[in-house]
Design a protein around this motif. Structure first.
Motif, PDB file in Angstrom:
ATOM      1  N   ALA A 139       0.852  -1.193   0.000  1.00  0.00           N
ATOM      2  CA  ALA A 139       0.000   0.000   0.000  1.00  0.00           C
ATOM      3  C   ALA A 139       0.881   1.234   0.000  1.00  0.00           C
ATOM      4  N   ASN A 140       0.309   2.352  -0.378  1.00  0.00           N
ATOM      5  CA  ASN A 140       1.009   3.629  -0.230  1.00  0.00           C
ATOM      6  C   ASN A 140       0.838   4.106   1.203  1.00  0.00           C
ATOM      7  N   ALA A 141       1.709   4.977   1.651  1.00  0.00           N
ATOM      8  CA  ALA A 141       1.648   5.456   3.031  1.00  0.00           C
ATOM      9  C   ALA A 141       0.304   6.094   3.355  1.00  0.00           C
ATOM     10  N   GLU A 142      -0.280   6.805   2.364  1.00  0.00           N
ATOM     11  CA  GLU A 142      -1.522   7.534   2.644  1.00  0.00           C
ATOM     12  C   GLU A 142      -2.741   6.638   2.787  1.00  0.00           C
ATOM     13  N   ASN A 143      -2.664   5.384   2.311  1.00  0.00           N
ATOM     14  CA  ASN A 143      -3.820   4.502   2.485  1.00  0.00           C
ATOM     15  C   ASN A 143      -3.480   3.191   3.185  1.00  0.00           C
ATOM     16  N   ALA A 144      -2.368   3.184   3.887  1.00  0.00           N
ATOM     17  CA  ALA A 144      -1.959   1.973   4.616  1.00  0.00           C
ATOM     18  C   ALA A 144      -2.965   1.591   5.695  1.00  0.00           C
ATOM     19  N   ASP A 145      -3.669   2.590   6.262  1.00  0.00           N
ATOM     20  CA  ASP A 145      -4.647   2.292   7.315  1.00  0.00           C
ATOM     21  C   ASP A 145      -5.827   1.488   6.794  1.00  0.00           C
ATOM     22  N   ILE A 146      -6.115   1.584   5.511  1.00  0.00           N
ATOM     23  CA  ILE A 146      -7.176   0.757   4.928  1.00  0.00           C
ATOM     24  C   ILE A 146      -6.827  -0.712   5.116  1.00  0.00           C
ATOM     25  N   VAL A 147      -5.588  -1.055   4.813  1.00  0.00           N
ATOM     26  CA  VAL A 147      -5.097  -2.423   4.956  1.00  0.00           C
ATOM     27  C   VAL A 147      -5.094  -2.838   6.429  1.00  0.00           C
ATOM     28  N   LYS A 148      -4.577  -1.959   7.258  1.00  0.00           N
ATOM     29  CA  LYS A 148      -4.469  -2.250   8.694  1.00  0.00           C
ATOM     30  C   LYS A 148      -5.834  -2.505   9.320  1.00  0.00           C
ATOM     31  N   ASN A 149      -6.833  -1.698   8.949  1.00  0.00           N
ATOM     32  CA  ASN A 149      -8.159  -1.832   9.543  1.00  0.00           C
ATOM     33  C   ASN A 149      -8.901  -3.070   9.070  1.00  0.00           C
ATOM     34  N   LEU A 150      -8.371  -3.744   8.058  1.00  0.00           N
ATOM     35  CA  LEU A 150      -8.947  -5.021   7.615  1.00  0.00           C
ATOM     36  C   LEU A 150      -8.244  -6.205   8.271  1.00  0.00           C
ATOM     37  N   GLY A 151      -7.284  -5.912   9.154  1.00  0.00           N
ATOM     38  CA  GLY A 151      -6.579  -6.976   9.852  1.00  0.00           C
ATOM     39  C   GLY A 151      -5.381  -7.515   9.109  1.00  0.00           C
ATOM     40  N   ALA A 152      -4.986  -6.837   8.024  1.00  0.00           N
ATOM     41  CA  ALA A 152      -3.811  -7.252   7.255  1.00  0.00           C
ATOM     42  C   ALA A 152      -2.625  -6.376   7.632  1.00  0.00           C
ATOM     43  N   SER A 153      -1.456  -6.731   7.125  1.00  0.00           N
ATOM     44  CA  SER A 153      -0.244  -5.969   7.427  1.00  0.00           C
ATOM     45  C   SER A 153       0.155  -5.136   6.220  1.00  0.00           C
ATOM     46  N   PRO A 154       0.107  -3.802   6.333  1.00  0.00           N
ATOM     47  CA  PRO A 154       0.500  -2.964   5.193  1.00  0.00           C
ATOM     48  C   PRO A 154       2.010  -2.963   4.992  1.00  0.00           C
ATOM     49  N   VAL A 155       2.420  -3.066   3.752  1.00  0.00           N
ATOM     50  CA  VAL A 155       3.840  -2.988   3.391  1.00  0.00           C
ATOM     51  C   VAL A 155       3.956  -1.835   2.402  1.00  0.00           C
ATOM     52  N   THR A 156       4.560  -0.735   2.839  1.00  0.00           N
ATOM     53  CA  THR A 156       4.663   0.430   1.955  1.00  0.00           C
ATOM     54  C   THR A 156       5.884   0.302   1.059  1.00  0.00           C
ATOM     55  N   MET A 157       5.661   0.522  -0.215  1.00  0.00           N
ATOM     56  CA  MET A 157       6.745   0.465  -1.203  1.00  0.00           C
ATOM     57  C   MET A 157       6.297   1.220  -2.445  1.00  0.00           C
ATOM     58  N   PRO A 158       7.238   1.674  -3.257  1.00  0.00           N
ATOM     59  CA  PRO A 158       6.877   2.384  -4.486  1.00  0.00           C
ATOM     60  C   PRO A 158       6.056   1.501  -5.424  1.00  0.00           C
ATOM     61  N   VAL A 159       5.216   2.135  -6.193  1.00  0.00           N
ATOM     62  CA  VAL A 159       4.395   1.429  -7.175  1.00  0.00           C
ATOM     63  C   VAL A 159       5.259   0.586  -8.108  1.00  0.00           C
ATOM     64  N   THR A 160       6.415   1.114  -8.458  1.00  0.00           N
ATOM     65  CA  THR A 160       7.295   0.441  -9.418  1.00  0.00           C
ATOM     66  C   THR A 160       7.847  -0.895  -8.903  1.00  0.00           C
TER      67      THR A 160
END
Length: 340
Positions: free
Chosen positions: A173-194
């Protein structure tokens, strides 16, 4: 002799004035040549659409304003487009709002998980928001128009049948929407789209949060098995097109008005282009064997409840800065309800 000299002078002045008035208006005025920085590759449909906008600007101003598009971040790194446009390093810049973290706080409303149905809906909502609130955070540039990609969903590397199965997975996920992932009980991993394609193919992450266009645009449809169609998480990848303020102020009021009219038209054109790209991306993904799982209304409602703390956090953040985040949020929510 004096009469003859006067006559010769009179003829010379008359001929000069005739020559001067016969020169086309645009030749008398030096064209303002502007350079536009695009994040997309030269052959990408959005880069081509920006080139079309530039041609229409030139036509609408009778050649007084010309625009050359420089693709693939050749003029500016994407994270520096806003600053470089404000400073005049580039004349016109276009990239994601999220690439100016913390600089556009009120406008962060656009990227919240609000249930966006399409790029057209999201793009017109973003432009309506800007016209309604005229956020001061954009005061050091001239906004041409806003637009964006939607809907944003979770794609998974393994086959899943519900949103609940995302729990415990590692989701890019991107940093600005990592909480979407977190609130679903998953673990967000921020990295560039590329880096998304390689990370998915090598199993570094189990899935990704992306708008549909990425299935083809970044070939993500080749390395995932499932797209979870859950509008409870659907967000907008909001983007801007901005011009250096000094360059804008140097354009005549009549030409500014002509450009503003075009900006309204191109906000809609970009929205429609996003929908066109999404349709092609879905077709591409299905040809690669990707399954689209449409969740139940109950699942969507439950997901929306899990997203509510994110919306509350946005309002709290804006209020702390003295900004009307609650009004902006309600405006977008109401817009999405009335513009399906």
């Amino acid at each position: 002799m004096k009469k003859r000299s006067f006559f010769v002078l009179l003829v010379f002045v008359t001929v000069f004035l005739f020559f001067l008035t016969s020169i086309p208006a645009q030749a008398q005025e030096k064209a303002m040549k502007l350079r536009l920085s695009s994040m997309w590759p030269a052959q990408h449909p959005l880069t081509k659409l920006f080139a079309d906008w530039g041609k229409d600007v030139e036509k609408a101003t009778n050649g007084r304003v010309t625009i050359t598009v420089f693709a693939a971040n050749t003029l500016s790194p994407p994270m520096q487009v806003y600053d470089n446009t404000a400073k005049g390093v580039v004349d016109i810049g276009t990239t994601l709002l999220a690439y100016s973290p913390g600089r556009l706080p009120l406008s962060e409303v656009l990227q919240q998980p609000l249930g966006y149905k399409s790029g057209y809906q999201g793009s017109t909502a973003a432009w309506a928001y800007y016209k309604k609130f005229k956020p001061k955070e954009f005061d050091d540039v001239q906004v041409m128009f806003l637009h964006g990609a939607a809907p944003g969903f979770i794609f998974t590397k393994k086959a899943v049948k519900s949103t609940n199965e995302v729990k415990g997975l590692r989701i890019r996920a991107n940093a600005e929407n990592a909480d979407i992932v977190k609130n679903l009980g998953a673990s967000p991993v921020t990295m560039p789209v590329t880096e998304a394609y390689d990370s998915l193919s090598r199993g570094v992450v189990d899935g990704t949060l992306f708008p549909l266009e990425a299935l083809q645009g970044f070939k993500i449809g080749e390395v995932v098995k499932t797209v979870i169609e859950n509008y409870g998480v659907s967000y907008l990848t909001s983007q801007y097109c901005i011009m250096n303020k000094a360059k804008w102020n140097a354009i005549s009021p009549a030409d500014q008005k002509a450009i503003e009219k075009l900006n309204d038209e191109y906000n809609e054109k970009f929205g429609k282009k996003w929908d066109e790209l999404d349709a092609k991306a879905v077709e591409f993904a299905k040809s690669k064997g990707v399954t689209f799982v449409k969740v139940s209304k109950e699942d969507e409602a439950l997901t929306a409840q899990k997203m509510k703390p994110i919306l509350d956090g946005y309002v709290k953040m804006t209020k702390a800065k003295g900004l009307p985040g609650d009004e902006a949020l309600k405006f977008i929510q109401d817009y999405l309800k009335t513009h399906q």
